[in-house]
Design a protein around this motif. Sequence first.
Motif, PDB file in Angstrom:
ATOM      1  N   PRO A   1       2.856 -13.122   3.443  1.00  0.00           N
ATOM      2  CA  PRO A   1       2.668 -13.528   4.849  1.00  0.00           C
ATOM      3  C   PRO A   1       1.619 -14.624   5.012  1.00  0.00           C
ATOM      4  N   VAL A   2       0.597 -14.598   4.146  1.00  0.00           N
ATOM      5  CA  VAL A   2      -0.458 -15.614   4.236  1.00  0.00           C
ATOM      6  C   VAL A   2       0.097 -16.983   3.864  1.00  0.00           C
TER       7      VAL A   2
ATOM      8  N   VAL B   1      -9.003 -21.659   2.670  1.00  0.00           N
ATOM      9  CA  VAL B   1      -8.584 -20.847   1.518  1.00  0.00           C
ATOM     10  C   VAL B   1      -9.776 -20.159   0.872  1.00  0.00           C
ATOM     11  N   ALA B   2     -10.876 -20.896   0.711  1.00  0.00           N
ATOM     12  CA  ALA B   2     -12.035 -20.357  -0.008  1.00  0.00           C
ATOM     13  C   ALA B   2     -12.786 -19.303   0.797  1.00  0.00           C
ATOM     14  N   LEU B   3     -12.697 -19.340   2.117  1.00  0.00           N
ATOM     15  CA  LEU B   3     -13.413 -18.371   2.943  1.00  0.00           C
ATOM     16  C   LEU B   3     -12.487 -17.352   3.587  1.00  0.00           C
ATOM     17  N   GLY B   4     -11.328 -17.794   4.080  1.00  0.00           N
ATOM     18  CA  GLY B   4     -10.429 -16.887   4.778  1.00  0.00           C
ATOM     19  C   GLY B   4      -9.894 -15.781   3.893  1.00  0.00           C
TER      20      GLY B   4
ATOM     21  N   HIS C   1      -0.926  -6.345  -8.619  1.00  0.00           N
ATOM     22  CA  HIS C   1       0.055  -5.753  -7.711  1.00  0.00           C
ATOM     23  C   HIS C   1      -0.279  -5.986  -6.229  1.00  0.00           C
ATOM     24  N   GLY C   2      -1.557  -5.849  -5.874  1.00  0.00           N
ATOM     25  CA  GLY C   2      -1.916  -5.911  -4.469  1.00  0.00           C
ATOM     26  C   GLY C   2      -1.901  -7.321  -3.889  1.00  0.00           C
ATOM     27  N   LEU C   3      -2.724  -8.199  -4.470  1.00  0.00           N
ATOM     28  CA  LEU C   3      -2.875  -9.532  -3.898  1.00  0.00           C
ATOM     29  C   LEU C   3      -1.583 -10.333  -3.942  1.00  0.00           C
ATOM     30  N   ARG C   4      -0.890 -10.266  -5.051  1.00  0.00           N
ATOM     31  CA  ARG C   4       0.301 -11.103  -5.191  1.00  0.00           C
ATOM     32  C   ARG C   4       1.343 -10.771  -4.131  1.00  0.00           C
ATOM     33  N   ASN C   5       1.511  -9.496  -3.841  1.00  0.00           N
ATOM     34  CA  ASN C   5       2.501  -9.104  -2.833  1.00  0.00           C
ATOM     35  C   ASN C   5       1.987  -9.299  -1.405  1.00  0.00           C
ATOM     36  N   SER C   6       0.702  -9.143  -1.205  1.00  0.00           N
ATOM     37  CA  SER C   6       0.163  -9.270   0.144  1.00  0.00           C
ATOM     38  C   SER C   6      -0.015 -10.725   0.563  1.00  0.00           C
ATOM     39  N   LEU C   7       0.087 -11.665  -0.377  1.00  0.00           N
ATOM     40  CA  LEU C   7      -0.108 -13.074  -0.040  1.00  0.00           C
ATOM     41  C   LEU C   7       1.116 -13.722   0.585  1.00  0.00           C
TER      42      LEU C   7
ATOM     43  N   LEU D   1      -5.195 -11.994   8.894  1.00  0.00           N
ATOM     44  CA  LEU D   1      -3.860 -11.803   8.332  1.00  0.00           C
ATOM     45  C   LEU D   1      -3.932 -11.240   6.919  1.00  0.00           C
ATOM     46  N   THR D   2      -4.867 -11.725   6.109  1.00  0.00           N
ATOM     47  CA  THR D   2      -5.035 -11.217   4.746  1.00  0.00           C
ATOM     48  C   THR D   2      -5.429  -9.747   4.768  1.00  0.00           C
ATOM     49  N   ARG D   3      -6.327  -9.379   5.657  1.00  0.00           N
ATOM     50  CA  ARG D   3      -6.758  -7.978   5.757  1.00  0.00           C
ATOM     51  C   ARG D   3      -5.592  -7.065   6.092  1.00  0.00           C
ATOM     52  N   SER D   4      -4.842  -7.396   7.139  1.00  0.00           N
ATOM     53  CA  SER D   4      -3.738  -6.530   7.554  1.00  0.00           C
ATOM     54  C   SER D   4      -2.642  -6.465   6.492  1.00  0.00           C
ATOM     55  N   SER D   5      -2.357  -7.592   5.846  1.00  0.00           N
ATOM     56  CA  SER D   5      -1.317  -7.603   4.823  1.00  0.00           C
ATOM     57  C   SER D   5      -1.732  -6.805   3.593  1.00  0.00           C
ATOM     58  N   LEU D   6      -2.993  -6.936   3.177  1.00  0.00           N
ATOM     59  CA  LEU D   6      -3.464  -6.205   2.008  1.00  0.00           C
ATOM     60  C   LEU D   6      -3.543  -4.709   2.291  1.00  0.00           C
TER      61      LEU D   6
END
Length: 309
Positions: A229-230, A109-112, A221-227, A190-195
């Motif tokens: 799939p993560v 979590v802290a690095l990915g 708006h960005g992180l909350r919605n992109s998380l 996964l975080t990169r593609s989702s964001l």
Amino acid sequence: MVGYLAQRLGMMALTLFGIITLTFFLMHAVPGGPFVSERMMAPEISAAINAKYGLDLPIWQQYLNYLGSIARFDLGPSFKYPGVSVNEMIASGLPVTLQVGLLSVICVVALGLPLGIVAALNRNRWPDTTVMFIATLGVAIPSYVIATVSLYVFALKLGWVPTFGLDDWRGYFLPVFALSGFWISFVARLTRSSLLETLQQDYMTTARAKGLRRGQILIKHGLRNSLLPVVTVIGPVIANLVTGSFVIEQIFALPGIGRQFVLSITNRDYTAIMGITIFYAAILMVMILIVDLLYVWLDPRIKLTRVAA
């Protein structure tokens, strides 16, 4: 919410019942027995041992007895270690597995997540290229290769860390690194593609048109919605890490649940194999339920309702 939870718990109970049944009959279908060895055992001794553990009973009666034990949260005795129950084996290995697993979860979590965010915000620039290059290597290289190479370099050649065990606090570095390396890379990608996908949505354009600050747009708006799939993969990842990696614990000789599972297979300790399998399945189902509940917090538009029969 109450109706949804009741339905999910009922489905989890049925799934667990199916796993228990399938595991039981698969173990009993394996050729040989738990007390088969190179030295032939006297028929009288073999009969006495089978009677002690109820292995001389019809298969259906053994199955009902096992279900009764499971209902009492008793996973049965170990066939390999007399006087030791499977519950005690799991209880003795769980602290070690939890320590290494939770440290690995923290690293994931802290690095990915930060690496994926940095790569998305710097698309097609050197931070993005660097992160994706490292993440690709992390996904492509198996964990046992990472464990073996790091053990050879940092333990045997450089002597920075112990070769096995957790007697020294430095002993945690290599197991945690080997266990979390793949998942850090996977979560970062996964975080990169989702964001990146979220940043291209119309509501993000609207938020920028309203004059909101970039940091506010990204966090609210960005992180909350992109998380979403993560979070979907984080649940099974946590279940996998906190229940131990069979290969990693075996390589570093960690007395955790994963290593006990491997030894149980080698020793034909059928009750231990079944018990650890059931324990892992229960942890996995609980984590999937927690993930579903987190969806509501991340996206209020998601409603948890019972599925109509």
